[in-house]
Design a protein around this motif. Structure first.
Motif, PDB file in Angstrom:
ATOM      1  N   VAL A 143       0.723  -1.337  -0.050  1.00  0.00           N
ATOM      2  CA  VAL A 143       0.094   0.049   0.080  1.00  0.00           C
ATOM      3  C   VAL A 143       1.111   1.383   0.258  1.00  0.00           C
ATOM      4  O   VAL A 143       1.797   1.429   0.644  1.00  0.00           O
ATOM      5  CB  VAL A 143      -0.956   0.074   0.997  1.00  0.00           C
ATOM      6  CG1 VAL A 143      -1.871   1.500   1.356  1.00  0.00           C
ATOM      7  CG2 VAL A 143      -1.962  -1.130   1.050  1.00  0.00           C
ATOM      8  N   VAL A 173      -3.653   1.554  -3.359  1.00  0.00           N
ATOM      9  CA  VAL A 173      -3.656  -0.091  -3.079  1.00  0.00           C
ATOM     10  C   VAL A 173      -3.390  -0.850  -4.272  1.00  0.00           C
ATOM     11  O   VAL A 173      -4.185  -0.360  -5.220  1.00  0.00           O
ATOM     12  CB  VAL A 173      -4.810  -0.216  -2.146  1.00  0.00           C
ATOM     13  CG1 VAL A 173      -4.952   0.642  -0.808  1.00  0.00           C
ATOM     14  CG2 VAL A 173      -6.315  -0.282  -3.023  1.00  0.00           C
ATOM     15  N   GLU A 210      -9.083  -1.542   0.087  1.00  0.00           N
ATOM     16  CA  GLU A 210      -8.609  -2.962  -0.074  1.00  0.00           C
ATOM     17  C   GLU A 210      -9.504  -4.112  -0.622  1.00  0.00           C
ATOM     18  O   GLU A 210      -9.483  -4.564  -1.466  1.00  0.00           O
ATOM     19  CB  GLU A 210      -7.735  -3.293   0.979  1.00  0.00           C
ATOM     20  CG  GLU A 210      -6.469  -2.678   1.244  1.00  0.00           C
ATOM     21  CD  GLU A 210      -5.753  -3.202   2.728  1.00  0.00           C
ATOM     22  OE1 GLU A 210      -6.334  -3.568   3.626  1.00  0.00           O
ATOM     23  OE2 GLU A 210      -4.509  -2.975   2.725  1.00  0.00           O
TER      24      GLU A 210
END
Length: 527
Positions: A97, A129, A161
């Motif tokens: 990330v 991400v 995510e």
């Protein structure tokens, strides 16, 4: 987001985003429809703004913004990153990330896509991400957010995510992963092909007729061979030409398109070959023509049969010698251009009639590809209709769907205006729908209106269906017809309405500029 007993408790807004995003995963719309709506939800409900999905291009692995919400076309075009370049490239390279709490104090943040002056004057953060599919990084999801908010960064990371996982599934379901990433293409040992890239360029469908045309193009995609696209009006010749360019080894160079019927005859030579400063009245600066602009790439010449014999001769010289002369110029300018042409007319008949040069015909008709009319690929209508509805929803900010029985109505039509007619009809239905569904009754009404439009012939001279303006046919160009001695007033009214612009007046009347000038001349109204 609150935390209790070590578990994350989702807020109502977060739950709404996840619920709506999950619904879109199995949707039949193209991936752009689903991903655009997910990015919109992130922005409007959670303040995760200017969302973008970046996918690597085949072979080069260069990251490019493919889907976005809140970015202009120019900003999207600037969003290109090498692998490992900037925060976005590092996320793609490392699968970790990327979190920048203040973009003004992070040297690795490149400010390439969005200029800092566009963003709020307060502290802005950037989150990127990885989009993972079976532990392989296939893209990057990135957003901006204001730094000083009550929501913690961890909450946004959790949502992003999860959303990235949903986007990966959307891409996989629509077979874009194999087209957009080197990794998966290598795993499956599938080479990117013309068949794979057709949908990306709007050539939607799996019918035998369409796939035959796509397979034909595969044989010559990486050659210099001139391709002639033959087919009726509205079958998607320019889309096919763009797809052919994208599948060739010239894909990184320019694709330039010119509709020969849309340019006044006296300007066509300058458009094609350029002109030198002072070459004629109004030539206040040197101008490069389409051939020079397409150097190293592909030049698509639509409605080629509209060229007069003199222009045909000049075009033949360029094809034979691979040099151009600008109007008013004396020097040879070398050009390396792959030519793709298109016409709905019978060029062999034009050769026999003396209006098209035989030597140019042989030069251009090296590899003809016939694009099938929609009535020969009716099994593609459901996919096309859904694709056009998705684009209409995005363009008009609607959220309507096809009601029961609508696809049956569409499949039963003959479609003289082909794919363009279907697109126009679906867009019209999306605007007219008063509820969440396009009903069969509404479609019956629109089809009844459409049936009143006269389509002459099916060889491509058919007018394209559309919503006519004053004095306009339903889009497209009428075939040649005798000059009516009583049509002078109508022609002049159109010219006056367009402020004397005859090209615009011709389009409004459903004529080519040349047809309008011919009629005015025959009626003694040219002056």
């Amino acid at each position: 987001m609150n935390r209790g007993n070590g578990h994350c408790v989702q807020s109502d807004s977060e739950m709404l985003v996840l619920r709506e995003a999950s619904k879109l995963v199995g949707h039949s719309h193209p991936p752009g429809y689903a991903i655009d709506r997910i990015l919109r939800l992130l922005s409007e409900l959670l303040g995760l703004n200017r969302g973008r999905v970046l996918l690597p291009e085949p072979e080069t692995a260069t990251l490019r913004i493919q889907f976005a919400y809140g970015l202009t076309p120019q900003e999207r075009a600037r969003g290109v990153y090498g692998r490992g370049e900037g925060i976005t490239g590092q996320v793609m390279e490392t699968s970790q990330v990327g979190l920048v709490q203040d973009i003004d104090n992070e040297p690795g943040y490149l400010r390439r896509a969005v200029d800092r002056s566009i963003l709020p004057p307060e502290t802005v953060a950037y989150i990127a991400v990885p989009i993972l599919l079976e532990e392989e990084v296939v893209g990057v999801l990135a957003v901006h957010r204001l730094r000083h908010r009550e929501r913690p960064f961890r909450a946004d990371l959790n949502i992003l995510e999860i959303v990235a996982t949903l986007i990966a599934q959307i891409l996989r379901l629509h077979h874009l992963i194999s087209e957009s990433t080197i990794e998966l293409a290598a795993e499956t040992a599938v080479e990117p092909s013309v068949d794979d890239t057709g949908a990306e360029h709007g050539l939607i469908g799996t019918s035998r007729a369409l796939r035959k045309a796509l397979r034909q193009a595969r044989h010559v995609a990486n050659t210099r061979a001139t391709v002639m696209l033959l087919g009726e009006t509205g079958t998607g010749k320019e889309k096919f030409a763009r797809m052919l360019h994208a599948a060739s080894n010239r894909r990184d160079q320019a694709f330039v398109a010119l509709n020969c019927a849309a340019i006044p005859e006296e300007l066509l030579e300058s458009e094609l070959f350029g002109h030198e400063k002072g070459a004629f009245s109004g030539a206040v600066a040197t101008k490069r023509g389409k051939f020079e602009l397409a150097d190293g790439g592909t030049l698509f010449l639509d409605e080629l049969a509209e060229l007069d014999l003199d222009m045909q001769s000049k075009l033949l010289r360029v094809l034979e010698e691979r040099v151009v002369h600008r109007v008013g110029g004396t020097r040879d300018i070398p050009v390396d251009v792959r030519i793709v042409t298109a016409t709905h007319q019978d060029l062999a008949a034009a050769v026999n009639g003396g209006t098209f040069r035989l030597d140019l015909y042989y030069r251009l008709n090296v590899f003809p590809v016939h694009l099938p009319p929609l009535r020969e690929r009716t099994e593609d209508i459901p996919a096309l209709a859904r694709h056009f509805l998705a684009s209409a929803n995005a363009e008009f900010d609607r959220e309507v769907e096809l009601g029961q029985g609508v696809l049956d109505r569409l499949a039963s039509q003959s479609w003289p205006g082909n794919v363009r007619q279907l697109e126009n009809l679906i867009h019209r239905a999306a605007l007219m729908a008063e509820g969440p569904l396009i009903s069969a009754r509404l479609m019956d009404t629109i089809l009844a209106e459409e049936s009143r439009i006269h389509h002459t012939g099916t060889s491509g001279d058919a007018a394209q269906a559309g919503s006519p303006g004053p004095g306009q046919t339903a889009g497209g160009v009428r075939p040649y017809a005798r000059v009516d001695p009583n049509e002078g007033a109508r022609l002049l009214a159109a010219v006056r309405q367009c402020g004397g612009n005859k090209t615009q007046a011709a389009l409004m009347l459903g004529l080519t500029p040349r047809q309008l000038r011919y009629r005015l001349e025959k009626l003694g109204l040219e002056a």
